[in-house]
Design a protein around this motif. Structure first.
Motif, PDB file in Angstrom:
ATOM      1  N   GLY A  26       0.811  -1.218   0.000  1.00 51.72           N
ATOM      2  CA  GLY A  26       0.000   0.000   0.000  1.00 51.72           C
ATOM      3  C   GLY A  26       0.842   1.265   0.000  1.00 51.72           C
ATOM      4  O   GLY A  26       0.462   2.269  -0.611  1.00 51.72           O
ATOM      5  N   VAL A  27       1.981   1.236   0.655  1.00 47.45           N
ATOM      6  CA  VAL A  27       2.898   2.390   0.623  1.00 47.45           C
ATOM      7  C   VAL A  27       3.425   2.578  -0.797  1.00 47.45           C
ATOM      8  O   VAL A  27       3.489   3.703  -1.315  1.00 47.45           O
ATOM      9  CB  VAL A  27       4.053   2.207   1.625  1.00 47.45           C
ATOM     10  N   TRP A  28       3.805   1.477  -1.428  1.00 49.65           N
ATOM     11  CA  TRP A  28       4.265   1.518  -2.820  1.00 49.65           C
ATOM     12  C   TRP A  28       3.157   2.072  -3.713  1.00 49.65           C
ATOM     13  O   TRP A  28       3.398   2.930  -4.553  1.00 49.65           O
ATOM     14  CB  TRP A  28       4.673   0.114  -3.229  1.00 49.65           C
ATOM     15  N   ARG A  31       2.858   5.805  -3.202  1.00 50.82           N
ATOM     16  CA  ARG A  31       3.945   6.551  -3.847  1.00 50.82           C
ATOM     17  C   ARG A  31       3.705   6.651  -5.348  1.00 50.82           C
ATOM     18  O   ARG A  31       3.954   7.703  -5.942  1.00 50.82           O
ATOM     19  CB  ARG A  31       5.297   5.890  -3.554  1.00 50.82           C
ATOM     20  N   GLN A  32       3.226   5.578  -5.954  1.00 50.83           N
ATOM     21  CA  GLN A  32       2.939   5.639  -7.390  1.00 50.83           C
ATOM     22  C   GLN A  32       1.807   6.619  -7.671  1.00 50.83           C
ATOM     23  O   GLN A  32       1.867   7.385  -8.626  1.00 50.83           O
ATOM     24  CB  GLN A  32       2.599   4.255  -7.940  1.00 50.83           C
ATOM     25  N   MET A  33       0.781   6.592  -6.833  1.00 53.13           N
ATOM     26  CA  MET A  33      -0.341   7.508  -7.028  1.00 53.13           C
ATOM     27  C   MET A  33       0.107   8.955  -6.836  1.00 53.13           C
ATOM     28  O   MET A  33      -0.301   9.851  -7.586  1.00 53.13           O
ATOM     29  CB  MET A  33      -1.474   7.167  -6.056  1.00 53.13           C
ATOM     30  N   ALA A  34       0.947   9.202  -5.849  1.00 53.50           N
ATOM     31  CA  ALA A  34       1.385  10.557  -5.532  1.00 53.50           C
ATOM     32  C   ALA A  34       2.302  11.137  -6.594  1.00 53.50           C
ATOM     33  O   ALA A  34       2.371  12.365  -6.744  1.00 53.50           O
ATOM     34  CB  ALA A  34       2.094  10.571  -4.180  1.00 53.50           C
ATOM     35  N   TYR A  44      -1.318  -3.514 -11.625  1.00 61.21           N
ATOM     36  CA  TYR A  44      -0.919  -4.671 -10.850  1.00 61.21           C
ATOM     37  C   TYR A  44      -0.406  -4.320  -9.460  1.00 61.21           C
ATOM     38  O   TYR A  44      -0.446  -5.150  -8.563  1.00 61.21           O
ATOM     39  CB  TYR A  44       0.067  -5.559 -11.619  1.00 61.21           C
ATOM     40  N   VAL A  45       0.038  -3.096  -9.242  1.00 61.55           N
ATOM     41  CA  VAL A  45       0.360  -2.651  -7.883  1.00 61.55           C
ATOM     42  C   VAL A  45      -0.942  -2.533  -7.098  1.00 61.55           C
ATOM     43  O   VAL A  45      -1.040  -2.984  -5.953  1.00 61.55           O
ATOM     44  CB  VAL A  45       1.127  -1.313  -7.903  1.00 61.55           C
ATOM     45  N   ASP A  46      -1.958  -1.971  -7.729  1.00 60.54           N
ATOM     46  CA  ASP A  46      -3.279  -1.858  -7.098  1.00 60.54           C
ATOM     47  C   ASP A  46      -3.855  -3.241  -6.795  1.00 60.54           C
ATOM     48  O   ASP A  46      -4.353  -3.491  -5.697  1.00 60.54           O
ATOM     49  CB  ASP A  46      -4.210  -1.071  -8.028  1.00 60.54           C
ATOM     50  N   ALA A  89       1.675 -16.776  -3.848  1.00 61.38           N
ATOM     51  CA  ALA A  89       2.201 -16.845  -5.219  1.00 61.38           C
ATOM     52  C   ALA A  89       1.448 -15.883  -6.139  1.00 61.38           C
ATOM     53  O   ALA A  89       2.062 -15.225  -6.994  1.00 61.38           O
ATOM     54  CB  ALA A  89       2.101 -18.274  -5.751  1.00 61.38           C
ATOM     55  N   ALA A  90       0.139 -15.780  -5.955  1.00 59.79           N
ATOM     56  CA  ALA A  90      -0.642 -14.845  -6.774  1.00 59.79           C
ATOM     57  C   ALA A  90      -0.206 -13.413  -6.501  1.00 59.79           C
ATOM     58  O   ALA A  90       0.039 -12.629  -7.437  1.00 59.79           O
ATOM     59  CB  ALA A  90      -2.133 -15.022  -6.501  1.00 59.79           C
ATOM     60  N   VAL A  91      -0.092 -13.042  -5.233  1.00 57.90           N
ATOM     61  CA  VAL A  91       0.334 -11.681  -4.895  1.00 57.90           C
ATOM     62  C   VAL A  91       1.737 -11.424  -5.432  1.00 57.90           C
ATOM     63  O   VAL A  91       2.008 -10.348  -5.981  1.00 57.90           O
ATOM     64  CB  VAL A  91       0.258 -11.429  -3.373  1.00 57.90           C
ATOM     65  N   ALA A  92       2.628 -12.396  -5.310  1.00 56.94           N
ATOM     66  CA  ALA A  92       3.987 -12.229  -5.826  1.00 56.94           C
ATOM     67  C   ALA A  92       3.978 -11.983  -7.334  1.00 56.94           C
ATOM     68  O   ALA A  92       4.729 -11.134  -7.838  1.00 56.94           O
ATOM     69  CB  ALA A  92       4.836 -13.447  -5.487  1.00 56.94           C
ATOM     70  N   THR A  93       3.118 -12.696  -8.038  1.00 58.32           N
ATOM     71  CA  THR A  93       2.994 -12.486  -9.481  1.00 58.32           C
ATOM     72  C   THR A  93       2.531 -11.063  -9.778  1.00 58.32           C
ATOM     73  O   THR A  93       3.056 -10.400 -10.677  1.00 58.32           O
ATOM     74  CB  THR A  93       2.009 -13.510 -10.086  1.00 58.32           C
ATOM     75  N   TYR A  94       1.561 -10.585  -9.023  1.00 57.12           N
ATOM     76  CA  TYR A  94       1.072  -9.219  -9.223  1.00 57.12           C
ATOM     77  C   TYR A  94       2.170  -8.206  -8.929  1.00 57.12           C
ATOM     78  O   TYR A  94       2.305  -7.202  -9.637  1.00 57.12           O
ATOM     79  CB  TYR A  94      -0.138  -8.933  -8.334  1.00 57.12           C
ATOM     80  N   VAL A  95       2.948  -8.450  -7.889  1.00 55.36           N
ATOM     81  CA  VAL A  95       4.049  -7.551  -7.537  1.00 55.36           C
ATOM     82  C   VAL A  95       5.077  -7.509  -8.675  1.00 55.36           C
ATOM     83  O   VAL A  95       5.552  -6.427  -9.045  1.00 55.36           O
ATOM     84  CB  VAL A  95       4.707  -7.974  -6.201  1.00 55.36           C
ATOM     85  N   VAL A  96       5.405  -8.660  -9.225  1.00 54.08           N
ATOM     86  CA  VAL A  96       6.367  -8.699 -10.334  1.00 54.08           C
ATOM     87  C   VAL A  96       5.849  -7.882 -11.508  1.00 54.08           C
ATOM     88  O   VAL A  96       6.582  -7.068 -12.077  1.00 54.08           O
ATOM     89  CB  VAL A  96       6.674 -10.161 -10.755  1.00 54.08           C
ATOM     90  N   HIS A  97       4.583  -8.075 -11.880  1.00 52.06           N
ATOM     91  CA  HIS A  97       4.030  -7.300 -12.999  1.00 52.06           C
ATOM     92  C   HIS A  97       3.966  -5.813 -12.663  1.00 52.06           C
ATOM     93  O   HIS A  97       4.201  -4.965 -13.525  1.00 52.06           O
ATOM     94  CB  HIS A  97       2.642  -7.820 -13.387  1.00 52.06           C
TER      95      HIS A  97
END
Length: 142
Positions: A26-28, A31-34, A44-46, A89-97
């Motif tokens: 959520g911090v990441w 920062r992207q939104m800001a 994919y961060v969202d 694993a799903a969250v990790a995939t989203y983080v990578v993308h």
């Protein structure tokens, strides 16, 4: 102090860990939104942020089912860990993308193994949850 089963204790720890991970993501996202001209984070961060938060609470449900299950601790632990493994694993995939910013739809141009992973995820999440739910039903209703 309430003595919880090992299965429940591990699943509760994992639930809290996934929640903490979701908060850090959520911090990441913030920062992207800001810093974005559109005030939006990468899709994919969202998705990673929301999925981690939802999976943390889903893991709480798994912990409760394990605690009141009639099945042996080992059965409950394996079933719960299979589900949580796929959550993570799903969250990790989203983080990578999200980090790579390579797509806004991982199924548009899937990498080899994507569909096999999805079928394993489907079987693992539904199967593990079914085992825990059946153990709960047996333990509480019979």
């Amino acid at each position: 102090m309430v003595a919880l089963g090992l299965d429940t204790t591990i699943l509760l720890f994992l639930s809290g860990s996934i929640l903490l991970g979701g908060l850090v993501i959520g911090v990441w996202k913030y920062r992207q939104m800001a810093t974005s001209a559109t005030a939006l984070a990468h899709p994919y961060v969202d998705i990673a942020h929301r999925a981690a938060l939802m999976y943390s609470f889903a893991t709480l449900v798994l912990a409760a089912l394990a605690e009141f299950s009639a099945f042996p601790t080992a059965v409950n632990l394996v079933a719960g860990l299979v589900v949580v493994l796929f959550f993570v694993a799903a969250v990790a995939t989203y983080v990578v993308h999200g980090f790579r910013e390579d797509t806004d739809n991982q199924f548009e141009h899937p990498v080899p193994g994507t569909h096999a992973f999805m079928w394993a995820l489907i079987g693992g999440e539904i199967g593990g949850t079914t085992v825990l739910l059946l153990g709960f039903v047996v333990g509480q209703f019979f």
